[in-house]
Design an enzyme around this catalytic site. Structure first.
Site, PDB file in Angstrom:
ATOM      1  N   ALA A   1      -1.455  -2.823  -4.201  1.00 47.96           N
ATOM      2  CA  ALA A   1      -1.045  -3.921  -5.081  1.00 47.96           C
ATOM      3  C   ALA A   1      -1.111  -5.227  -4.299  1.00 47.96           C
ATOM      4  CB  ALA A   1       0.366  -3.687  -5.585  1.00 47.96           C
TER       5      ALA A   1
ATOM      6  N   GLY B   1      -2.094   3.887  -3.791  1.00 50.66           N
ATOM      7  CA  GLY B   1      -2.148   2.664  -4.568  1.00 50.66           C
ATOM      8  C   GLY B   1      -2.170   1.440  -3.670  1.00 50.66           C
TER       9      GLY B   1
ATOM     10  N   ILE C   1       0.868  -1.170   0.000  1.00 46.45           N
ATOM     11  CA  ILE C   1       0.000   0.000   0.000  1.00 46.45           C
ATOM     12  C   ILE C   1       0.904   1.219   0.000  1.00 46.45           C
ATOM     13  CG2 ILE C   1      -1.757   1.300   1.265  1.00 46.45           C
ATOM     14  CD1 ILE C   1      -2.605  -1.387   2.521  1.00 46.45           C
ATOM     15  N   GLY C   2       0.622   2.154  -0.889  1.00 50.26           N
ATOM     16  CA  GLY C   2       1.474   3.326  -0.976  1.00 50.26           C
ATOM     17  C   GLY C   2       0.673   4.613  -1.006  1.00 50.26           C
TER      18      GLY C   2
ATOM     19  N   CYS D   1      11.066  -2.881  -1.434  1.00 51.55           N
ATOM     20  CA  CYS D   1      10.965  -2.146  -0.171  1.00 51.55           C
ATOM     21  C   CYS D   1      12.114  -2.451   0.788  1.00 51.55           C
ATOM     22  CB  CYS D   1       9.626  -2.419   0.516  1.00 51.55           C
ATOM     23  SG  CYS D   1       8.193  -2.027  -0.503  1.00 51.55           S
TER      24      CYS D   1
END
Length: 71
Positions: free
Chosen positions: A21, A19, A7-8, A37
């Site tokens: 993913a 976002g 999660i960004g 990361c």
């Protein structure tokens, strides 16, 4: 421990972007070329954890239901 999603959030010049993913049936071989990361552990997918491929429509339905329950 394995990473299955990311999660960004980004804020730049008063604009926010976000976002989500989730590795569903992802080809995990590509992760051997990067260090996502800065992790010291591996990456996984729903397919790898369940041992079988799962339909994207099924994942979308479950995600929507769970999201609506929480929020």
């Amino acid at each position: 421990t394995r990473k299955i999603c990311a999660i960004g959030v980004r804020v730049s010049r008063f604009v926010t972007m976000h976002g989500f993913a989730l590795n569903v049936n992802t080809d995990l071989r590509y992760f051997s070329y990067i260090n996502p990361c800065g992790l010291t552990f591996g990456v996984t997918s729903i397919r790898q954890e369940l041992g079988k491929e799962i339909a994207m429509d099924e994942v979308k339905t479950i995600l929507k239901e769970k999201f609506n329950q929480i929020y």
